[in-house]
Design a protein around this motif. Structure first.
Motif, PDB file in Angstrom:
ATOM      1  N   LYS A  24      -4.330  -6.923  -1.895  1.00  0.00           N
ATOM      2  CA  LYS A  24      -3.124  -7.358  -1.176  1.00  0.00           C
ATOM      3  C   LYS A  24      -2.255  -6.166  -0.766  1.00  0.00           C
ATOM      4  CE  LYS A  24       1.046 -10.078  -1.938  1.00  0.00           C
ATOM      5  NZ  LYS A  24       1.806 -10.841  -2.937  1.00  0.00           N
ATOM      6  N   ASN A  25      -2.196  -5.145  -1.621  1.00  0.00           N
ATOM      7  CA  ASN A  25      -1.326  -3.986  -1.375  1.00  0.00           C
ATOM      8  C   ASN A  25      -2.076  -2.775  -0.813  1.00  0.00           C
ATOM      9  OD1 ASN A  25       1.320  -4.928  -2.435  1.00  0.00           O
ATOM     10  ND2 ASN A  25       0.082  -5.247  -4.269  1.00  0.00           N
ATOM     11  N   LYS A  79       2.647  10.873   1.965  1.00  0.00           N
ATOM     12  CA  LYS A  79       2.794  11.954   0.989  1.00  0.00           C
ATOM     13  C   LYS A  79       1.914  13.170   1.327  1.00  0.00           C
ATOM     14  CE  LYS A  79       2.940  12.973  -3.893  1.00  0.00           C
ATOM     15  NZ  LYS A  79       2.948  12.444  -5.241  1.00  0.00           N
ATOM     16  N   TYR A  80       0.704  12.910   1.817  1.00  0.00           N
ATOM     17  CA  TYR A  80      -0.255  13.995   2.000  1.00  0.00           C
ATOM     18  C   TYR A  80      -0.616  14.260   3.464  1.00  0.00           C
ATOM     19  CZ  TYR A  80      -0.758  13.675  -3.000  1.00  0.00           C
ATOM     20  OH  TYR A  80      -0.502  13.676  -4.337  1.00  0.00           O
ATOM     21  N   ALA A  81       0.205  13.819   4.387  1.00  0.00           N
ATOM     22  CA  ALA A  81      -0.096  14.009   5.800  1.00  0.00           C
ATOM     23  C   ALA A  81      -0.250  15.486   6.156  1.00  0.00           C
ATOM     24  CB  ALA A  81       0.967  13.354   6.679  1.00  0.00           C
ATOM     25  N   VAL A 119      -2.278   2.864   1.257  1.00  0.00           N
ATOM     26  CA  VAL A 119      -2.806   3.840   2.214  1.00  0.00           C
ATOM     27  C   VAL A 119      -1.661   4.489   2.994  1.00  0.00           C
ATOM     28  CG1 VAL A 119      -4.191   4.110   4.309  1.00  0.00           C
ATOM     29  CG2 VAL A 119      -5.084   2.780   2.385  1.00  0.00           C
ATOM     30  N   VAL A 120      -0.691   3.707   3.423  1.00  0.00           N
ATOM     31  CA  VAL A 120       0.459   4.250   4.168  1.00  0.00           C
ATOM     32  C   VAL A 120       1.234   5.233   3.292  1.00  0.00           C
ATOM     33  CG1 VAL A 120       2.692   3.642   5.178  1.00  0.00           C
ATOM     34  CG2 VAL A 120       0.655   2.327   5.780  1.00  0.00           C
ATOM     35  N   LYS A 121       1.461   4.875   2.020  1.00  0.00           N
ATOM     36  CA  LYS A 121       2.175   5.774   1.102  1.00  0.00           C
ATOM     37  C   LYS A 121       1.387   7.076   0.906  1.00  0.00           C
ATOM     38  CE  LYS A 121       5.509   4.822  -1.196  1.00  0.00           C
ATOM     39  NZ  LYS A 121       6.899   5.167  -1.008  1.00  0.00           N
ATOM     40  N   PHE A 122       0.076   6.954   0.765  1.00  0.00           N
ATOM     41  CA  PHE A 122      -0.769   8.140   0.605  1.00  0.00           C
ATOM     42  C   PHE A 122      -0.649   9.051   1.830  1.00  0.00           C
ATOM     43  CE2 PHE A 122      -4.698  10.396   1.552  1.00  0.00           C
ATOM     44  CZ  PHE A 122      -4.858  11.132   0.396  1.00  0.00           C
TER      45      PHE A 122
END
Length: 170
Positions: free
Chosen positions: A153-154, A165-167, A159-162
């Motif tokens: 569900k999350n 943070k690591y873009a 993935v967006v948070k990852f």
């Protein structure tokens, strides 16, 4: 992780390793202390009204001392080179030799830390992220099917948070 009461023994060592240039992640693995605990110890060393915490002060001081050693070596080497042949005593030459050895040792340590930092930057974070997610999904599938549903569900949010943070690192 470490046993309760290890702080008195491990915090000074962790602080020394940090001052020597080790990352919190490296210290965590080496001393078997969680990253969270190390960050807490580090933040607790901040004196109110100060800009940097005690750990960063120690690191800056250490780097300053290394530069002072380099400067001292250069000054003494120049003096020795400009002196008349045979006018420098054996103890002075011995001290100069030992100082040069210290400088070389510190430079080797700095190079090793730079190599480790470069190695960490070359990690394929997206691949590692997906491998960890696959592992968690497999474990949840076996042990907690409801947890697997929560992960599914999350997933997009994780993935967006990852990526956020690591873009820059990816």
């Amino acid at each position: 992780m470490g046993a309760k009461g290890d702080r008195a023994a491990k915090e000074p060592l962790a602080m020394k390793l940090y001052a020597d240039g080790a990352s919190l992640t490296d210290i965590s693995a080496r001393l078997d202390i969680s990253d969270t605990t190390l960050r807490r110890w580090k933040s607790e060393s901040l004196i109110p009204g100060e800009d940097i915490d005690g750990w960063d002060k120690m690191r800056q001081q250490k780097r300053g001392n290394i530069q002072r050693l380099r400067d001292l070596f250069e000054r003494e080497l120049k003096f020795a080179e400009e002196s008349e042949k045979g006018s420098i005593s054996a103890p002075s030459m011995d001290a100069l030799s030992k100082l040069g050895s210290l400088v070389r040792t510190w430079e080797a340590i700095e190079q090793a830390h730079l190599a480790q930092a470069n190695e960490r930057q070359n990690i394929d974070r997206p691949k590692l992220f997906l491998e960890h997610l696959e592992f968690m999904a497999e474990v949840l599938k076996e042990t907690d099917p409801e947890g697997l549903k929560v992960l599914a569900k999350n997933f997009d949010f994780i993935v967006v948070k990852f990526k956020g943070k690591y873009a820059q690192a990816a």
